[in-house]
Design a protein around this motif. Sequence first.
Motif, PDB file in Angstrom:
ATOM      1  N   ALA A  59      -2.605 -13.254 -23.904  1.00  0.00           N
ATOM      2  CA  ALA A  59      -2.082 -14.251 -23.342  1.00  0.00           C
ATOM      3  C   ALA A  59      -0.885 -13.966 -22.669  1.00  0.00           C
ATOM      4  N   ALA A  60      -0.050 -13.217 -23.252  1.00  0.00           N
ATOM      5  CA  ALA A  60       1.301 -12.924 -22.450  1.00  0.00           C
ATOM      6  C   ALA A  60       1.085 -12.036 -21.214  1.00  0.00           C
ATOM      7  N   ILE A  61       0.324 -11.057 -21.361  1.00  0.00           N
ATOM      8  CA  ILE A  61      -0.096 -10.320 -20.248  1.00  0.00           C
ATOM      9  C   ILE A  61      -0.839 -10.923 -19.135  1.00  0.00           C
ATOM     10  N   ILE A  62      -1.683 -11.891 -19.581  1.00  0.00           N
ATOM     11  CA  ILE A  62      -2.533 -12.649 -18.404  1.00  0.00           C
ATOM     12  C   ILE A  62      -1.247 -13.766 -17.899  1.00  0.00           C
ATOM     13  N   LEU A  63      -0.356 -14.197 -18.655  1.00  0.00           N
ATOM     14  CA  LEU A  63       0.898 -15.134 -18.097  1.00  0.00           C
ATOM     15  C   LEU A  63       1.649 -14.249 -17.141  1.00  0.00           C
ATOM     16  N   SER A  64       1.782 -13.109 -17.531  1.00  0.00           N
ATOM     17  CA  SER A  64       2.823 -12.118 -16.794  1.00  0.00           C
ATOM     18  C   SER A  64       2.185 -12.001 -15.178  1.00  0.00           C
ATOM     19  N   GLY A  65       0.882 -12.108 -15.200  1.00  0.00           N
ATOM     20  CA  GLY A  65       0.182 -11.988 -13.864  1.00  0.00           C
ATOM     21  C   GLY A  65       0.403 -13.127 -12.942  1.00  0.00           C
ATOM     22  N   PHE A  66       1.075 -14.174 -13.255  1.00  0.00           N
ATOM     23  CA  PHE A  66       1.354 -15.010 -12.134  1.00  0.00           C
ATOM     24  C   PHE A  66       2.571 -14.846 -11.459  1.00  0.00           C
ATOM     25  N   PRO A  67       3.775 -14.337 -12.100  1.00  0.00           N
ATOM     26  CA  PRO A  67       4.851 -13.962 -11.367  1.00  0.00           C
ATOM     27  C   PRO A  67       4.712 -12.791 -10.679  1.00  0.00           C
ATOM     28  N   MET A  68       3.856 -12.109 -11.524  1.00  0.00           N
ATOM     29  CA  MET A  68       3.583 -10.506 -10.552  1.00  0.00           C
ATOM     30  C   MET A  68       2.964 -10.860  -9.290  1.00  0.00           C
ATOM     31  N   LYS A  69       1.842 -11.643  -9.223  1.00  0.00           N
ATOM     32  CA  LYS A  69       1.025 -11.988  -8.104  1.00  0.00           C
ATOM     33  C   LYS A  69       1.862 -12.813  -7.275  1.00  0.00           C
ATOM     34  N   TYR A  70       2.864 -13.522  -7.708  1.00  0.00           N
ATOM     35  CA  TYR A  70       3.933 -14.213  -6.538  1.00  0.00           C
ATOM     36  C   TYR A  70       4.730 -13.076  -6.014  1.00  0.00           C
ATOM     37  N   ALA A  71       5.243 -12.326  -6.748  1.00  0.00           N
ATOM     38  CA  ALA A  71       6.073 -11.278  -6.220  1.00  0.00           C
ATOM     39  C   ALA A  71       5.264 -10.406  -5.167  1.00  0.00           C
ATOM     40  N   PHE A  72       4.207  -9.854  -5.517  1.00  0.00           N
ATOM     41  CA  PHE A  72       3.296  -9.154  -4.499  1.00  0.00           C
ATOM     42  C   PHE A  72       3.047  -9.949  -3.386  1.00  0.00           C
ATOM     43  N   ASN A  73       2.699 -11.134  -3.457  1.00  0.00           N
ATOM     44  CA  ASN A  73       2.527 -11.992  -2.365  1.00  0.00           C
ATOM     45  C   ASN A  73       3.692 -12.185  -1.389  1.00  0.00           C
ATOM     46  N   ALA A  74       4.823 -12.408  -1.940  1.00  0.00           N
ATOM     47  CA  ALA A  74       6.214 -12.454  -1.287  1.00  0.00           C
ATOM     48  C   ALA A  74       6.195 -11.246  -0.361  1.00  0.00           C
ATOM     49  N   ALA A  75       5.944 -10.017  -0.970  1.00  0.00           N
ATOM     50  CA  ALA A  75       6.069  -8.818  -0.186  1.00  0.00           C
ATOM     51  C   ALA A  75       4.918  -8.458   0.690  1.00  0.00           C
ATOM     52  N   LEU A  76       3.751  -8.848   0.309  1.00  0.00           N
ATOM     53  CA  LEU A  76       2.665  -8.106   1.298  1.00  0.00           C
ATOM     54  C   LEU A  76       2.143  -9.453   2.234  1.00  0.00           C
ATOM     55  N   VAL A  77       2.384 -10.611   1.892  1.00  0.00           N
ATOM     56  CA  VAL A  77       1.903 -11.792   2.754  1.00  0.00           C
ATOM     57  C   VAL A  77       2.527 -11.747   4.082  1.00  0.00           C
ATOM     58  N   PRO A  78       3.945 -11.541   4.054  1.00  0.00           N
ATOM     59  CA  PRO A  78       4.532 -11.632   5.399  1.00  0.00           C
ATOM     60  C   PRO A  78       4.005 -10.202   6.473  1.00  0.00           C
ATOM     61  N   LEU A  79       3.725  -9.139   5.633  1.00  0.00           N
ATOM     62  CA  LEU A  79       3.286  -8.169   6.363  1.00  0.00           C
ATOM     63  C   LEU A  79       1.962  -8.119   6.838  1.00  0.00           C
ATOM     64  N   PHE A  80       1.059  -8.529   6.108  1.00  0.00           N
ATOM     65  CA  PHE A  80      -0.409  -8.323   6.221  1.00  0.00           C
ATOM     66  C   PHE A  80      -1.164  -9.761   6.394  1.00  0.00           C
ATOM     67  N   GLY A  81      -0.313 -10.818   6.087  1.00  0.00           N
ATOM     68  CA  GLY A  81      -1.120 -12.142   6.292  1.00  0.00           C
ATOM     69  C   GLY A  81      -2.150 -12.432   5.059  1.00  0.00           C
ATOM     70  N   THR A  82      -3.294 -12.836   5.203  1.00  0.00           N
ATOM     71  CA  THR A  82      -4.482 -12.771   4.149  1.00  0.00           C
ATOM     72  C   THR A  82      -4.811 -11.826   3.715  1.00  0.00           C
ATOM     73  N   MET A  83      -4.860 -10.678   4.109  1.00  0.00           N
ATOM     74  CA  MET A  83      -5.207  -9.462   3.584  1.00  0.00           C
ATOM     75  C   MET A  83      -4.288  -9.102   2.558  1.00  0.00           C
ATOM     76  N   GLY A  84      -2.716  -9.314   2.824  1.00  0.00           N
ATOM     77  CA  GLY A  84      -1.715  -9.039   2.024  1.00  0.00           C
ATOM     78  C   GLY A  84      -2.004  -9.892   0.793  1.00  0.00           C
ATOM     79  N   ALA A  85      -2.354 -10.918   0.954  1.00  0.00           N
ATOM     80  CA  ALA A  85      -2.624 -11.914  -0.448  1.00  0.00           C
ATOM     81  C   ALA A  85      -3.772 -11.184  -1.175  1.00  0.00           C
ATOM     82  N   ALA A  86      -4.982 -10.979  -0.425  1.00  0.00           N
ATOM     83  CA  ALA A  86      -5.841 -10.148  -1.169  1.00  0.00           C
ATOM     84  C   ALA A  86      -5.665  -9.110  -1.924  1.00  0.00           C
ATOM     85  N   TRP A  87      -4.744  -8.177  -1.220  1.00  0.00           N
ATOM     86  CA  TRP A  87      -4.351  -7.081  -1.795  1.00  0.00           C
ATOM     87  C   TRP A  87      -3.293  -7.182  -3.186  1.00  0.00           C
ATOM     88  N   ALA A  88      -2.447  -8.516  -2.944  1.00  0.00           N
ATOM     89  CA  ALA A  88      -1.733  -8.956  -3.962  1.00  0.00           C
ATOM     90  C   ALA A  88      -2.625  -9.109  -5.230  1.00  0.00           C
TER      91      ALA A  88
END
Length: 155
Positions: free
Chosen positions: A5-34
């Motif tokens: 449960a802790a690992i799965i819950l850690s996925g939310f902030p992790m995905k948010y951080a990857f989205n913050a880094a990748l979406v401005p650069l790659f748009g929706t493809m960045g969200a998919a990669w995140a």
Amino acid sequence: MVFPAAIILSGFPMKYAFNAALVPLFGTMGAAWATIISLAIITAFLGVKLRKVLPLKLLSIRFIGALIAASLAMILFLKGYLYLTGFIYSMIDSERMGAAVQSLSAVFLGGLLFLFIMIRSSVFHEEELALFPFGSKLILFLPKEDRSHKYVKHN
């Protein structure tokens, strides 16, 4: 069992951080990669924990080979299928409806091909297939030498 449960819950902030880094650069493809990167990290952590809890060999060379073969066959089939069914758009008035018909039929047929190759590769045992929905029917796809007919329902 707090760890999964802790690992799965850690996925939310992790995905948010990857989205913050990748979406401005790659748009929706960045969200998919995140999403893919986050899920891969979660899977890796849960896999390590599972290996500690269950000292079984989870992935055999035979399974990985069958998985790669089934994946490649499905990819090639889908590429050809989508190329050959491009005419559906012209037959149906709505492009969305044509795309829906094409994509849903591709998912169904590609999934069937993948499942057929995995079963024929004898990756699953008869007892495992019996646990699937329609397992007694799936067992019929096993090579004859791998079937005991113990789980096959006769009408």
